[in-house]
Design a protein around this motif. Structure first.
Motif, PDB file in Angstrom:
ATOM      1  N   PRO A 191       0.811  -1.234   0.000  1.00  0.00           N
ATOM      2  CA  PRO A 191       0.000   0.000   0.000  1.00  0.00           C
ATOM      3  C   PRO A 191       0.841   1.279   0.000  1.00  0.00           C
ATOM      4  CG  PRO A 191      -0.223  -1.203   2.086  1.00  0.00           C
ATOM      5  CD  PRO A 191       0.568  -2.083   1.177  1.00  0.00           C
ATOM      6  N   ASN A 192       2.134   1.166   0.354  1.00  0.00           N
ATOM      7  CA  ASN A 192       2.988   2.361   0.342  1.00  0.00           C
ATOM      8  C   ASN A 192       3.883   2.442  -0.895  1.00  0.00           C
ATOM      9  OD1 ASN A 192       2.079   3.216   2.928  1.00  0.00           O
ATOM     10  ND2 ASN A 192       3.309   1.569   3.819  1.00  0.00           N
ATOM     11  N   LEU A 193       3.671   1.555  -1.843  1.00  0.00           N
ATOM     12  CA  LEU A 193       4.502   1.542  -3.067  1.00  0.00           C
ATOM     13  C   LEU A 193       4.515   2.931  -3.715  1.00  0.00           C
ATOM     14  CD1 LEU A 193       5.975  -0.551  -5.028  1.00  0.00           C
ATOM     15  CD2 LEU A 193       3.834  -0.535  -6.341  1.00  0.00           C
ATOM     16  N   THR A 194       5.697   3.382  -4.153  1.00  0.00           N
ATOM     17  CA  THR A 194       5.787   4.667  -4.852  1.00  0.00           C
ATOM     18  C   THR A 194       5.980   4.421  -6.350  1.00  0.00           C
ATOM     19  OG1 THR A 194       8.180   4.752  -4.657  1.00  0.00           O
ATOM     20  CG2 THR A 194       6.906   5.742  -2.843  1.00  0.00           C
ATOM     21  N   LEU A 195       5.814   5.483  -7.129  1.00  0.00           N
ATOM     22  CA  LEU A 195       5.988   5.314  -8.582  1.00  0.00           C
ATOM     23  C   LEU A 195       7.428   4.951  -8.921  1.00  0.00           C
ATOM     24  CD1 LEU A 195       3.767   8.144 -10.136  1.00  0.00           C
ATOM     25  CD2 LEU A 195       3.376   5.669 -10.198  1.00  0.00           C
ATOM     26  N   SER A 196       8.412   5.500  -8.183  1.00  0.00           N
ATOM     27  CA  SER A 196       9.803   5.152  -8.520  1.00  0.00           C
ATOM     28  C   SER A 196      10.099   3.703  -8.136  1.00  0.00           C
ATOM     29  CB  SER A 196      10.804   6.134  -7.918  1.00  0.00           C
ATOM     30  OG  SER A 196      10.629   6.211  -6.552  1.00  0.00           O
ATOM     31  N   GLU A 197       9.494   3.217  -7.040  1.00  0.00           N
ATOM     32  CA  GLU A 197       9.671   1.792  -6.701  1.00  0.00           C
ATOM     33  C   GLU A 197       8.990   0.897  -7.739  1.00  0.00           C
ATOM     34  OE1 GLU A 197       9.940   2.346  -1.828  1.00  0.00           O
ATOM     35  OE2 GLU A 197       8.008   1.928  -2.769  1.00  0.00           O
ATOM     36  N   LEU A 198       7.841   1.348  -8.230  1.00  0.00           N
ATOM     37  CA  LEU A 198       7.145   0.572  -9.263  1.00  0.00           C
ATOM     38  C   LEU A 198       7.986   0.517 -10.541  1.00  0.00           C
ATOM     39  CD1 LEU A 198       4.667  -0.922 -10.381  1.00  0.00           C
ATOM     40  CD2 LEU A 198       3.594   1.315 -10.786  1.00  0.00           C
ATOM     41  N   ASP A 199       8.559   1.653 -10.928  1.00  0.00           N
ATOM     42  CA  ASP A 199       9.452   1.680 -12.098  1.00  0.00           C
ATOM     43  C   ASP A 199      10.599   0.692 -11.929  1.00  0.00           C
ATOM     44  OD1 ASP A 199       8.417   3.349 -13.976  1.00  0.00           O
ATOM     45  OD2 ASP A 199       9.365   5.154 -13.185  1.00  0.00           O
ATOM     46  N   ALA A 200      11.157   0.667 -10.718  1.00  0.00           N
ATOM     47  CA  ALA A 200      12.296  -0.232 -10.456  1.00  0.00           C
ATOM     48  C   ALA A 200      11.860  -1.692 -10.598  1.00  0.00           C
ATOM     49  CB  ALA A 200      12.854   0.035  -9.060  1.00  0.00           C
ATOM     50  N   LEU A 201      10.639  -1.972 -10.156  1.00  0.00           N
ATOM     51  CA  LEU A 201      10.105  -3.335 -10.257  1.00  0.00           C
ATOM     52  C   LEU A 201       9.946  -3.736 -11.733  1.00  0.00           C
ATOM     53  CD1 LEU A 201       9.186  -5.446  -8.175  1.00  0.00           C
ATOM     54  CD2 LEU A 201       6.947  -4.327  -8.131  1.00  0.00           C
ATOM     55  N   VAL A 202       9.434  -2.817 -12.526  1.00  0.00           N
ATOM     56  CA  VAL A 202       9.242  -3.094 -13.957  1.00  0.00           C
ATOM     57  C   VAL A 202      10.610  -3.244 -14.638  1.00  0.00           C
ATOM     58  CG1 VAL A 202       8.322  -2.162 -16.126  1.00  0.00           C
ATOM     59  CG2 VAL A 202       6.980  -1.987 -14.025  1.00  0.00           C
ATOM     60  N   ASN A 203      11.579  -2.430 -14.231  1.00  0.00           N
ATOM     61  CA  ASN A 203      12.934  -2.567 -14.801  1.00  0.00           C
ATOM     62  C   ASN A 203      13.547  -3.917 -14.407  1.00  0.00           C
ATOM     63  OD1 ASN A 203      12.744  -0.098 -16.008  1.00  0.00           O
ATOM     64  ND2 ASN A 203      13.780   1.012 -14.348  1.00  0.00           N
ATOM     65  N   GLU A 204      13.243  -4.360 -13.183  1.00  0.00           N
ATOM     66  CA  GLU A 204      13.744  -5.673 -12.741  1.00  0.00           C
ATOM     67  C   GLU A 204      13.185  -6.766 -13.660  1.00  0.00           C
ATOM     68  OE1 GLU A 204      12.863  -6.740  -8.535  1.00  0.00           O
ATOM     69  OE2 GLU A 204      12.586  -8.784  -9.281  1.00  0.00           O
ATOM     70  N   TYR A 205      11.907  -6.638 -14.001  1.00  0.00           N
ATOM     71  CA  TYR A 205      11.308  -7.614 -14.930  1.00  0.00           C
ATOM     72  C   TYR A 205      12.029  -7.580 -16.283  1.00  0.00           C
ATOM     73  CZ  TYR A 205       8.327  -9.337 -18.606  1.00  0.00           C
ATOM     74  OH  TYR A 205       7.880  -9.995 -19.736  1.00  0.00           O
ATOM     75  N   SER A 206      12.272  -6.369 -16.804  1.00  0.00           N
ATOM     76  CA  SER A 206      12.932  -6.250 -18.114  1.00  0.00           C
ATOM     77  C   SER A 206      14.299  -6.914 -18.090  1.00  0.00           C
ATOM     78  CB  SER A 206      13.126  -4.774 -18.481  1.00  0.00           C
ATOM     79  OG  SER A 206      11.945  -4.254 -18.973  1.00  0.00           O
ATOM     80  N   ASP A 207      15.059  -6.652 -17.025  1.00  0.00           N
ATOM     81  CA  ASP A 207      16.405  -7.235 -16.922  1.00  0.00           C
ATOM     82  C   ASP A 207      16.324  -8.764 -16.879  1.00  0.00           C
ATOM     83  OD1 ASP A 207      17.359  -4.690 -16.892  1.00  0.00           O
ATOM     84  OD2 ASP A 207      17.700  -4.611 -14.720  1.00  0.00           O
ATOM     85  N   SER A 208      15.376  -9.282 -16.074  1.00  0.00           N
ATOM     86  CA  SER A 208      15.233 -10.740 -15.966  1.00  0.00           C
ATOM     87  C   SER A 208      14.820 -11.336 -17.308  1.00  0.00           C
ATOM     88  CB  SER A 208      14.163 -11.112 -14.935  1.00  0.00           C
ATOM     89  OG  SER A 208      14.466 -10.560 -13.711  1.00  0.00           O
ATOM     90  N   ALA A 209      13.902 -10.651 -17.992  1.00  0.00           N
ATOM     91  CA  ALA A 209      13.454 -11.169 -19.293  1.00  0.00           C
ATOM     92  C   ALA A 209      14.619 -11.154 -20.286  1.00  0.00           C
ATOM     93  CB  ALA A 209      12.282 -10.342 -19.809  1.00  0.00           C
TER      94      ALA A 209
END
Ligand SMILES: NC(=O)c1ccc[n+]([C@@H]2O[C@H](COP(=O)([O-])OP(=O)(O)OC[C@H]3O[C@@H](n4cnc5c(N)ncnc54)[C@H](OP(=O)(O)O)[C@@H]3O)[C@@H](O)[C@H]2O)c1
Length: 292
Positions: A157-175
């Protein structure tokens, strides 16, 4: 004269976006100023639509991968109107394959998540109080498809947009390294793009309590996007058009627009920051709050 509602619909030239525009034109009880947004910027085919005299249609151009076009549209509406009452982010893409080139994976994230978020951010300053933003997402973005570790991160519930971006970047790197699935990500980039859009919706709603910002799955709908996965049960057929299931022919006009339309102009009880869908992707109901 009553103040018109100013509504903006992206991806309006075809599919669900066009059905949303048709439904808005048909059901509005107040005068309507409708910006029909597409990549080409031209007006869609109006031949089967009745445009009420209280409605005005303004075709507009925007590409979700072109920040300048996003900024320009927000500026244009700010100059031409007193602001925006309803923003429906419908435009999206789906590469319906597990193994896609990195460029298509990137495009999926850029269009469905980053581009849609940029449109929200460009419009936030011009949204009217109690205005509504509707992000057309998908059941593919539900967190049941993700590892519990990722579920917890996306739904924090406290997720920020920059943390969300980092999560999506983590997915890109893993992919990129072919480790995404073993690390608990779903097989298709589309799923991550829509989960990120859902999370962004929740964050924007938290940060903008003067607005109603929600996302939804429209169901499985007979558009060029939806038909990649088989024969969809819901239609966006022209008014009065028919669709066939097995040997029986039904008439389900504009079904795919029903949930987005409710979130834009219907009764949602003041709810914001939630994901709306029906229990089944075939259901023609107008949605209810579901878990992300
Ligand atoms: N159909 C389904 O079963 C289904 C299910 C769940 C969710 N959805 C979601 O519903 C939304 C609409 O889908 P649809 O089925 O109506 O798809 P569609 O018929 O393929 O239409 C997609 C729309 O998005 C626009 N678009 C694509 N890339 C864009 C970009 N980079 N910038 C701006 N606009 C862009 C397209 O414009 P162009 O004509 O210029 O390409 C088109 O207007 C999507 O967000 C999709 O993920 C659909």
């Amino acid at each position: 004269m009553e103040t018109p509602i100013v509504a903006v619909v992206t991806g309006s030239n075809r599919g669900i976006g066009r059905a949303i525009c048709a439904a808005l034109l048909k059901q509005t009880s107040r005068p309507l100023i409708l910006y029909t947004v597409s990549r080409a910027g031209s007006s869609f085919d109006l031949t089967d639509l009745t445009v009420p005299p209280t409605a005005k249609i303004y075709p507009a151009q925007l590409s979700l991968t072109d920040q300048d076009s996003i900024t320009a549209l927000s500026k244009r509406i700010s100059n031409e109107q007193r602001g925006c009452d309803i923003l429906i982010n419908n435009a999206g893409i789906y590469y319906f394959q597990e193994k896609i080139p990195a460029a298509q994976r990137q495009e999926t994230l850029d269009v469905n998540y980053r581009g849609t978020l940029k449109v929200c951010q460009a419009f936030l300053p011009i949204m009217q109080k109690n205005g509504r933003i509707v992000n057309v997402s998908s059941q593919s973005g539900e967190l049941k498809y993700f590892h519990p570790r990722l579920q917890a991160q996306f739904s924090d519930p406290n997720l920020t947009l920059s943390e969300l971006d980092a999560l999506v970047n983590e997915y890109s790197d893993s992919a990129d390294q072919n480790t995404a699935m073993s690390e608990g990500w779903p097989p298709l980039a589309y799923f991550t793009s829509k989960a990120a859009l859902n999370a962004a919706t929740r964050i924007l709603a938290r940060e903008n309590p003067h607005l109603l910002i929600n996302c939804c799955c429209p169901g499985w709908v007979g558009t060029s996007l939806g038909m990649q996965a088989g024969q969809p049960p819901k239609s966006v057929g022209k008014r009065g058009s028919l669709c066939t299931r097995g040997r029986i022919t039904y008439c389900f006009p504009e079904e795919g627009a029903r949930i987005p339309l409710r979130l834009a102009v219907g009764d949602i009880g003041g709810i914001s920051g939630r994901y709306w869908a029906n229990d089944s992707v075939a259901s023609t109901g107008d949605g209810k709050v579901k878990n992300f």
